[in-house]
Design an enzyme around this catalytic site. Structure first.
Site, mmCIF file in Angstrom:
data_model
loop_
_atom_site.group_PDB
_atom_site.id
_atom_site.type_symbol
_atom_site.label_atom_id
_atom_site.label_comp_id
_atom_site.label_asym_id
_atom_site.label_seq_id
_atom_site.Cartn_x
_atom_site.Cartn_y
_atom_site.Cartn_z
ATOM 1 C CE LYS A 199 44.213 43.444 33.517
ATOM 2 N NZ LYS A 199 43.033 43.833 34.223
ATOM 3 C CG ASP B 267 52.525 42.997 35.844
ATOM 4 O OD1 ASP B 267 51.951 42.347 34.934
ATOM 5 O OD2 ASP B 267 51.973 43.268 36.921
ATOM 6 C CE1 TYR C 184 45.891 44.746 42.546
ATOM 7 C CE2 TYR C 184 45.413 44.377 40.228
ATOM 8 C CZ TYR C 184 45.231 44.045 41.553
ATOM 9 O OH TYR C 184 44.392 43.009 41.884
HETATM 10 C C1 LIG Z 1 49.596 45.231 35.759
HETATM 11 C C2 LIG Z 1 48.737 44.141 36.348
HETATM 12 N N1 LIG Z 1 49.318 43.027 36.812
HETATM 13 C C3 LIG Z 1 48.594 42.018 37.321
HETATM 14 C C4 LIG Z 1 47.219 42.087 37.394
HETATM 15 C C5 LIG Z 1 46.424 40.961 37.975
HETATM 16 O O1 LIG Z 1 45.749 40.271 36.968
HETATM 17 P P1 LIG Z 1 44.415 39.446 37.304
HETATM 18 O O2 LIG Z 1 43.343 40.439 37.590
HETATM 19 O O3 LIG Z 1 44.166 38.643 36.058
HETATM 20 O O4 LIG Z 1 44.740 38.587 38.467
HETATM 21 C C6 LIG Z 1 46.573 43.224 36.923
HETATM 22 C C7 LIG Z 1 45.099 43.335 36.968
HETATM 23 O O5 LIG Z 1 44.497 44.326 36.689
HETATM 24 C C8 LIG Z 1 47.349 44.287 36.390
HETATM 25 O O6 LIG Z 1 46.771 45.423 35.966
#
Ligand SMILES: Cc1ncc(COP(=O)(O)O)c(C=O)c1O
Length: 446
Positions: free
Chosen positions: A282, A254, A151
């Site tokens: 986060k 990521d 994700y």
């Molecule tokens: C690996 C990863 N990338 C991107 C995101 C997206 O971040 P946000 O919820 O701050 O938009 C998340 C969210 O859980 C994530 O787990």
């Protein structure tokens, strides 16, 4: 052993939730928070302090969800309260250049090995969206590779196979079924997405042989954190680095979940892999909405004002108040001992939970290490990838277990796809409460 905190009633939570139905879809602002996950209704949280939260009925919980990992310093850390209060007194945001964003960026660069320069966004989703746009502009290619079960936020092209599905719907490893995660996305969006299984060197080599020359980027979570907590095989990320380098695709790591969590420089430091671009969110903001894209000047400079620039606007980019929090948070994380303590507390929880399940004869594994882990109810000795998760993990049993923990004063999402988070606020006493509650919760699984 410490006695678990028992919750009393949740009548005020129920009343709030009924009222919420009038104004909010499903009574919440994200489907992961509603009654589809929390049965029969979510608990309305009102207050947090250090490792604890309190609900609308005054029930106390030790929080192990920590805002999906954002709260690396726990709730209401005094240093962050001071940073926010001081910043607010001078104005929350100017949407103009500030010294606050420069100080935050300097700290960021000192901690993240691959960050020659950084651009702040407001969320992790915005960061991954921007990283992909940069990669496409830099390489002049359109396609990108994403992995099953990863994700990267809710931007259209990333929403393919980010959710789990019954194994019979997954297609073969060589030709995975392509399952969109959302309605409202034109199928043409996915034409440029190459999908592959993760943690499988052979299929990665194969897919790079077939598509490598067309790929602008390969985007990966370094630890698969949206199917719980699945670690990369030894050498897998390094091989991905070599293959992307050879075919001219950028490697986007990521680190929205792993950044500032596993090491000051995230998983790129921990696993010694050098991405072209990496994305953060986060833990960077310690509870404030922020994201970031980091990388070499040669790529990020594409955003410099010109006729052919990569556009990235945003009223709230580099939000002054948030930047003050980021700087204070990074100073605390950079302090000696922070990660030793996070690992110590996390590993105590992991070892303790394994002992509880063994003692109670429950077939469960605890996967991960240090500050992040997940429990899987499974007959397997390890969950290695998305297909293992979809096939062998009993997510219903996990939900039942966590609902029981919620009644015993442990706050965690019942969704098995997420993960347990240790913050700097957690203590060994909190872990004892968790282990005692886990021991009691095992009774419902018998
Ligand atoms: C690996 C990863 N990338 C991107 C995101 C997206 O971040 P946000 O919820 O701050 O938009 C998340 C969210 O859980 C994530 O787990």
């Amino acid at each position: 052993m410490t006695q678990a905190i028992r919750t009393r009633n949740r009548s005020h939570s129920q009343e709030w939730f009924e009222r919420a139905q009038q104004s909010l879809v499903e009574g919440v602002n994200s489907p992961s928070r509603g009654a589809a996950v929390y049965s029969p209704a979510p608990i309305i949280l009102e207050r947090g302090h250090r490792s604890r939260v309190w609900d609308a009925d005054g029930n106390e919980y030790v929080d192990f969800m920590m805002s999906f990992g954002a709260l690396i310093q726990g709730h209401a850390h005094p240093t962050l309260i001071e940073a926010v209060t001081d910043a607010m007194a001078g104005g929350s945001h100017f949407a103009a250049a500030t010294s606050a964003e420069i100080e935050a960026a300097e700290r960021f660069r000192r901690m993240v090995p691959s960050a020659e320069v950084v651009r702040f966004t407001n969320t992790g989703s915005e960061a991954t969206m921007l990283a992909l746009r940069l990669a496409r502009a830099h390489t002049g290619r359109r396609k990108f590779l994403k992995f099953e079960g990863h994700y990267h936020g809710w931007y259209d092209p990333f929403l393919l196979n980010a959710h789990s599905h019954p194994p019979e719907q997954l297609g073969s490893v060589e030709n995975p079924a392509r399952i969109p995660d959302s309605a409202g996305i034109p199928p043409s969006t996915f034409v440029d997405v190459v999908l592959a299984p993760w943690n499988d060197v052979n299929s990665l080599e194969q897919v790079i042989r077939l598509h490598g020359k067309e790929l602008a980027a390969v985007i990966t979570e370094p630890i698969m954190a949206n199917m719980g907590c699945i670690l990369p095989d030894d050498g897998y990320l390094q091989r991905m680095r070599e293959l992307t380098h050879d075919c001219g695709a950028l490697l986007i790591l990521d680190e929205v979940v792993t950044g500032f969590r596993y090491a000051p420089g995230g998983c790129q430091e921990y696993y010694r892999v050098e991405p072209d671009l990496s994305t953060f969110g986060k833990a960077l903001g310690a509870g404030f909405p922020v994201g970031a894209v980091a990388g070499p000047r040669s790529i990020l400079e594409r955003m410099r004002w010109s006729d052919n620039m990569v556009l990235h606007y945003g009223t709230f980019n580099g939000h002054r108040l948030t930047m003050k929090v980021v700087a204070a948070n990074l100073d605390m994380l950079a302090a000696e001992d922070t990660y030793r303590k996070l690992y110590g507390t996390g590993n105590a929880a992991i070892t303790g939970l394994r002992q509880v399940f063994q003692r109670r004869g429950v077939r469960a594994i605890v996967q991960g290490f240090g500050p992040m882990f997940q429990i899987y109810f499974t007959e397997r000795v390890a969950i290695h990838d998305y297909r293992d998760y979809c096939t062998y993990v009993d997510a219903k049993r996990y939900s039942k277990f966590v609902h029981q923990l919620l009644d015993l004063g442990i706050y965690m999402t019942p969704s098995n796809g997420l993960h347990w988070i240790i913050s700097t606020a957690h203590t060994h006493a909190d872990i004892e409460l968790l282990l005692d509650a886990a021991d009691q919760a095992c009774s419902v699984l018998a």
